[in-house]
Motif scaffolding. Sequence first.
Motif, PDB file in Angstrom:
ATOM      1  N   GLU A  78     -20.653  -3.311 -28.007  1.00 29.86           N
ATOM      2  CA  GLU A  78     -19.254  -3.043 -27.659  1.00 29.86           C
ATOM      3  C   GLU A  78     -19.139  -2.619 -26.188  1.00 29.86           C
ATOM      4  O   GLU A  78     -18.209  -3.041 -25.486  1.00 29.86           O
ATOM      5  N   ALA A  79     -20.082  -1.798 -25.741  1.00 33.45           N
ATOM      6  CA  ALA A  79     -20.056  -1.375 -24.335  1.00 33.45           C
ATOM      7  C   ALA A  79     -20.309  -2.553 -23.397  1.00 33.45           C
ATOM      8  O   ALA A  79     -19.700  -2.652 -22.329  1.00 33.45           O
ATOM      9  N   ARG A  80     -21.190  -3.457 -23.813  1.00 35.28           N
ATOM     10  CA  ARG A  80     -21.461  -4.634 -22.982  1.00 35.28           C
ATOM     11  C   ARG A  80     -20.236  -5.517 -22.859  1.00 35.28           C
ATOM     12  O   ARG A  80     -19.957  -6.053 -21.784  1.00 35.28           O
ATOM     13  N   GLN A  81     -19.503  -5.684 -23.947  1.00 32.32           N
ATOM     14  CA  GLN A  81     -18.295  -6.496 -23.897  1.00 32.32           C
ATOM     15  C   GLN A  81     -17.277  -5.883 -22.945  1.00 32.32           C
ATOM     16  O   GLN A  81     -16.627  -6.589 -22.167  1.00 32.32           O
ATOM     17  N   THR A  82     -17.155  -4.559 -23.004  1.00 35.39           N
ATOM     18  CA  THR A  82     -16.234  -3.879 -22.087  1.00 35.39           C
ATOM     19  C   THR A  82     -16.675  -4.060 -20.641  1.00 35.39           C
ATOM     20  O   THR A  82     -15.860  -4.331 -19.752  1.00 35.39           O
ATOM     21  N   ASN A  83     -17.979  -3.933 -20.399  1.00 36.95           N
ATOM     22  CA  ASN A  83     -18.499  -4.103 -19.042  1.00 36.95           C
ATOM     23  C   ASN A  83     -18.301  -5.520 -18.534  1.00 36.95           C
ATOM     24  O   ASN A  83     -18.020  -5.743 -17.348  1.00 36.95           O
ATOM     25  N   VAL A  84     -18.435  -6.489 -19.456  1.00 40.52           N
ATOM     26  CA  VAL A  84     -18.229  -7.890 -19.068  1.00 40.52           C
ATOM     27  C   VAL A  84     -16.801  -8.103 -18.596  1.00 40.52           C
ATOM     28  O   VAL A  84     -16.551  -8.768 -17.574  1.00 40.52           O
ATOM     29  N   LEU A  85     -15.838  -7.540 -19.314  1.00 42.67           N
ATOM     30  CA  LEU A  85     -14.432  -7.692 -18.926  1.00 42.67           C
ATOM     31  C   LEU A  85     -14.156  -7.008 -17.592  1.00 42.67           C
ATOM     32  O   LEU A  85     -13.440  -7.549 -16.740  1.00 42.67           O
ATOM     33  N   GLU A  86     -14.725  -5.815 -17.405  1.00 43.95           N
ATOM     34  CA  GLU A  86     -14.517  -5.104 -16.140  1.00 43.95           C
ATOM     35  C   GLU A  86     -15.165  -5.847 -14.980  1.00 43.95           C
ATOM     36  O   GLU A  86     -14.573  -5.951 -13.897  1.00 43.95           O
ATOM     37  N   ASP A  87     -16.363  -6.355 -15.199  1.00 42.55           N
ATOM     38  CA  ASP A  87     -17.039  -7.117 -14.142  1.00 42.55           C
ATOM     39  C   ASP A  87     -16.269  -8.389 -13.815  1.00 42.55           C
ATOM     40  O   ASP A  87     -16.171  -8.791 -12.652  1.00 42.55           O
ATOM     41  N   ARG A  88     -15.745  -9.016 -14.841  1.00 39.40           N
ATOM     42  CA  ARG A  88     -14.960 -10.242 -14.631  1.00 39.40           C
ATOM     43  C   ARG A  88     -13.719  -9.946 -13.789  1.00 39.40           C
ATOM     44  O   ARG A  88     -13.395 -10.690 -12.859  1.00 39.40           O
ATOM     45  N   LYS A  89     -13.056  -8.851 -14.087  1.00 36.93           N
ATOM     46  CA  LYS A  89     -11.865  -8.467 -13.327  1.00 36.93           C
ATOM     47  C   LYS A  89     -12.228  -8.152 -11.881  1.00 36.93           C
ATOM     48  O   LYS A  89     -11.516  -8.543 -10.946  1.00 36.93           O
ATOM     49  N   LYS A  90     -13.356  -7.480 -11.701  1.00 38.46           N
ATOM     50  CA  LYS A  90     -13.777  -7.136 -10.352  1.00 38.46           C
ATOM     51  C   LYS A  90     -14.139  -8.378  -9.552  1.00 38.46           C
ATOM     52  O   LYS A  90     -13.786  -8.496  -8.366  1.00 38.46           O
ATOM     53  N   ARG A  91     -14.842  -9.315 -10.182  1.00 33.95           N
ATOM     54  CA  ARG A  91     -15.190 -10.555  -9.469  1.00 33.95           C
ATOM     55  C   ARG A  91     -13.944 -11.338  -9.092  1.00 33.95           C
ATOM     56  O   ARG A  91     -13.873 -11.922  -8.007  1.00 33.95           O
ATOM     57  N   LYS A  92     -12.959 -11.355  -9.964  1.00 30.01           N
ATOM     58  CA  LYS A  92     -11.714 -12.073  -9.665  1.00 30.01           C
ATOM     59  C   LYS A  92     -11.015 -11.433  -8.458  1.00 30.01           C
ATOM     60  O   LYS A  92     -10.519 -12.138  -7.562  1.00 30.01           O
ATOM     61  N   THR A  93     -11.007 -10.108  -8.420  1.00 35.64           N
ATOM     62  CA  THR A  93     -10.391  -9.410  -7.287  1.00 35.64           C
ATOM     63  C   THR A  93     -11.121  -9.731  -5.987  1.00 35.64           C
ATOM     64  O   THR A  93     -10.503  -9.984  -4.952  1.00 35.64           O
ATOM     65  N   ASN A  94     -12.446  -9.719  -6.029  1.00 32.83           N
ATOM     66  CA  ASN A  94     -13.233 -10.025  -4.830  1.00 32.83           C
ATOM     67  C   ASN A  94     -12.989 -11.457  -4.359  1.00 32.83           C
ATOM     68  O   ASN A  94     -12.909 -11.724  -3.148  1.00 32.83           O
ATOM     69  N   ARG A  95     -12.866 -12.384  -5.306  1.00 33.75           N
ATOM     70  CA  ARG A  95     -12.624 -13.777  -4.919  1.00 33.75           C
ATOM     71  C   ARG A  95     -11.253 -13.950  -4.290  1.00 33.75           C
ATOM     72  O   ARG A  95     -11.087 -14.723  -3.339  1.00 33.75           O
ATOM     73  N   LYS A  96     -10.268 -13.253  -4.803  1.00 38.20           N
ATOM     74  CA  LYS A  96      -8.937 -13.330  -4.189  1.00 38.20           C
ATOM     75  C   LYS A  96      -8.966 -12.783  -2.763  1.00 38.20           C
ATOM     76  O   LYS A  96      -8.339 -13.343  -1.859  1.00 38.20           O
ATOM     77  N   ARG A  97      -9.702 -11.697  -2.585  1.00 40.46           N
ATOM     78  CA  ARG A  97      -9.800 -11.118  -1.244  1.00 40.46           C
ATOM     79  C   ARG A  97     -10.507 -12.087  -0.295  1.00 40.46           C
ATOM     80  O   ARG A  97     -10.087 -12.266   0.855  1.00 40.46           O
ATOM     81  N   ALA A  98     -11.574 -12.710  -0.756  1.00 39.82           N
ATOM     82  CA  ALA A  98     -12.290 -13.673   0.079  1.00 39.82           C
ATOM     83  C   ALA A  98     -11.425 -14.885   0.385  1.00 39.82           C
ATOM     84  O   ALA A  98     -11.423 -15.404   1.512  1.00 39.82           O
ATOM     85  N   ALA A  99     -10.670 -15.357  -0.615  1.00 40.43           N
ATOM     86  CA  ALA A  99      -9.793 -16.506  -0.398  1.00 40.43           C
ATOM     87  C   ALA A  99      -8.731 -16.193   0.653  1.00 40.43           C
ATOM     88  O   ALA A  99      -8.371 -17.054   1.468  1.00 40.43           O
ATOM     89  N   LYS A 100      -8.246 -14.974   0.640  1.00 40.33           N
ATOM     90  CA  LYS A 100      -7.243 -14.581   1.637  1.00 40.33           C
ATOM     91  C   LYS A 100      -7.824 -14.625   3.044  1.00 40.33           C
ATOM     92  O   LYS A 100      -7.170 -15.075   3.992  1.00 40.33           O
ATOM     93  N   ARG A 101      -9.076 -14.169   3.192  1.00 38.18           N
ATOM     94  CA  ARG A 101      -9.730 -14.269   4.494  1.00 38.18           C
ATOM     95  C   ARG A 101      -9.865 -15.727   4.934  1.00 38.18           C
ATOM     96  O   ARG A 101      -9.665 -16.062   6.103  1.00 38.18           O
ATOM     97  N   GLY A 102     -10.225 -16.579   3.976  1.00 45.62           N
ATOM     98  CA  GLY A 102     -10.360 -17.993   4.308  1.00 45.62           C
ATOM     99  C   GLY A 102      -9.058 -18.609   4.767  1.00 45.62           C
ATOM    100  O   GLY A 102      -9.025 -19.395   5.726  1.00 45.62           O
ATOM    101  N   ARG A 103      -7.963 -18.265   4.101  1.00 39.82           N
ATOM    102  CA  ARG A 103      -6.660 -18.812   4.491  1.00 39.82           C
ATOM    103  C   ARG A 103      -6.287 -18.390   5.904  1.00 39.82           C
ATOM    104  O   ARG A 103      -5.701 -19.165   6.667  1.00 39.82           O
ATOM    105  N   LYS A 104      -6.628 -17.161   6.268  1.00 39.14           N
ATOM    106  CA  LYS A 104      -6.296 -16.696   7.612  1.00 39.14           C
ATOM    107  C   LYS A 104      -7.033 -17.510   8.675  1.00 39.14           C
ATOM    108  O   LYS A 104      -6.491 -17.774   9.751  1.00 39.14           O
TER     109      LYS A 104
END
Length: 764
Positions: A223-249
Amino acid sequence: MTKSIVVALDHAKLGTLLDATVERGLPAEQRKNKLFAVLDAALATNDKILYVPGVEDSELKNSIADEFFDDFQSWIKERTYQNRVLKAKSVKREKDRQKFDPDKKKNSERGGKEQWDMDVRRFMWENRKHYDFVVISADKDFLKNTFNADTGLGRLQFERVSFKSLMISLLTHPEVDLTRKQHDHIVENASPNGGGFGQFSSLEKQQPDIPESYEAALKVKEEARQTNVLEDRKKRKTNRKRAAKRGRKLFDLGAPIFITGAAAYAMHDLITREAEESGLPYLEAAQSLGIEFTREQLKDLAAEAGIDLAITLTPIGPLKKAWDVLGNIDDIVSLMQLYGAAYPDNEVIQQMAALADDVAGSAALAAYVEGRDALTGAVGGAIDWVFGSTESQEEAAEAIGKVRGAIRDGGEELGEAVVNGMTPEEIAKLLIRQAGRSAPVPLAAPDLRNPDLSPGRAPEGEAPFAIQDRLPGSVEILPPSLSPEPRAGAGQEARAPVERAAEPGEDRFARKTSYDTYRKLGRTPEEEQEALEHYEDLRRESYIDTGNIHMAEVLAGELFKLRWDRSAFATDDGTVMKYPVEKAYIDPEKDGHGYVRADVEALLASEGIRARKWYLEPNGKTERDLAWGSMDRDGYGPRMTLSYDDEAGKRHVLTEAFQAHVNGARQRQQAAREKADRELAKAYGLEWPDTSGLNPFEAARKQLMHAARLPNPDQLTAGNRANEQDHQPMPKPKPEPHRVLPTKPLPDVQPIPRQKPRLNPLHD
């Protein structure tokens, strides 16, 4: 801002921890991975880890099995490289031993050498204002912490965790895979009748429960691993959006073709990874990241830079090529920032991004602007050496860290090489030699203000951190950024800006600027809070005085700057602190506090200290001293902390009571001013009193009492006669003819009636 948390585990229990969780006889790589996972689960969940080298040859070697000892040392080395490990100094003096072993357990029947206990207590005592502490131990006396009030140790604040609680928590930790035999062994020793791990502490915040069974523990882990997977997934998505914004600039600002091509590769990789994780089609995954390019468009952009998206490439390839193709360090930094955000877990890329920041902020690059291309090309040659002489990513990351160390430590030598006109190849050889002697610079720990930032990266909009001072006569260079003007790299053609509608609230023309001069308010969270409270008090008082909120804010800002500022003498010139040298000490000779520098260097020389660099910062005594005056009766200024880096790069505190001779500088300034006044008076034939040897008050009185005589024309020297025409007295203005004012009031104008003066305006 909260303090960083430092965790200290009793080193005598490390062997018990590893014996209970890591099987003997595993293959080397598997054993190492499991040992790393266990130690990370037990210690690395907090910000910092406290390591005590003083017990390495005693408690550690006696506790940890030989099979595990080398892997443990590797773990310490790797976490140290990641800037996660703090080391406690060893208590050696008898006076210190008496203070930090107040129960006199050392070499007694109920104690051993007590070295770990003393070293940890000392570290906690000396750093109690900077960190919060968590101590994991089975020693009830250490956790109880009741000592004689004279020592002050009883006031130490720290969170207690018994070793028994730690072992129980590992039963359900999602990152620790235990066999049934290991699970049962821990349960048996943690049970009330076991006692193998000691007892709970009554001062613990919580005492975990033992799972009902091995299967129940596995369920909690899953159960803890599933929670960590969701949190890690959310964090990776946030990082990718930030990187994409740099690329657009980069596209919006019209970067050179190679940059847009390399950016296209990174953005394609971001979209591909997002599509694989989310299950979305490529185009929808791109839109979810805010990227408006299709696969074909990105493929064409990359092809223009010689990058084929159809061929499997590592992201390091375009970065390595960037140093060879691009001659502009600002363009390189911009590309590195994009890749640093796109690949936060790639240590090589993070080191390369940090390397670009170090080059952009180096003293050599700042002082010799004409040598920017030579230095940039030399770093490219050093990177070729890195990848040509290493066989793994770990080795490459460490080698790049050494190049960073060479740039930081060898700025003066590199600067001389640049100004002497050495070729990039010659500078590269010099840089490689220096790198071979330098220690690798670790990546900075994640910024506590923004935990999503990858290691070693500064928050967006803040200037990159630079260790080295600017060289004398240098000119400040703006922080690395892409200019709004299209700029071509070496042999590259500038691309026209890509038309794209700006997102709501987004400023497409925003750029980094040197107006962002400071990176941190206060050296500690307490000092930051004091600064904020001080400003609010000033603003409130200014509003009471002025009655105008806008004027109050301006006045409060000016009053705030009387005490708070950045300092060229501090360990970090981007930190705003209270009463730095520039505010605590006057600068009568207007030479950048040269007398302070001279006094520091004289003290270091008298002690036989060869310092690579020294620092002078305020401490608790500084403000108290200034409350009495800017100098004491002997003419010395407020006390401050003097520290220095030795030739090996290790930092030492020499004294916390350094005082520069303020009155000596004032007397030299006064003597120089009087000499200039006498020479000026002599040029006009005037007499000027000699006030040498007098105190400032007597000198001022003598000057005021002296009546200057007008020069006698017959006594003017030949030199003064030549200048006589230049010093003719100013002609008096001609008086205007008197006009007779009318005695009667003009028509239609009533005379103002005379009134008696009101002696008391409050009384009618």
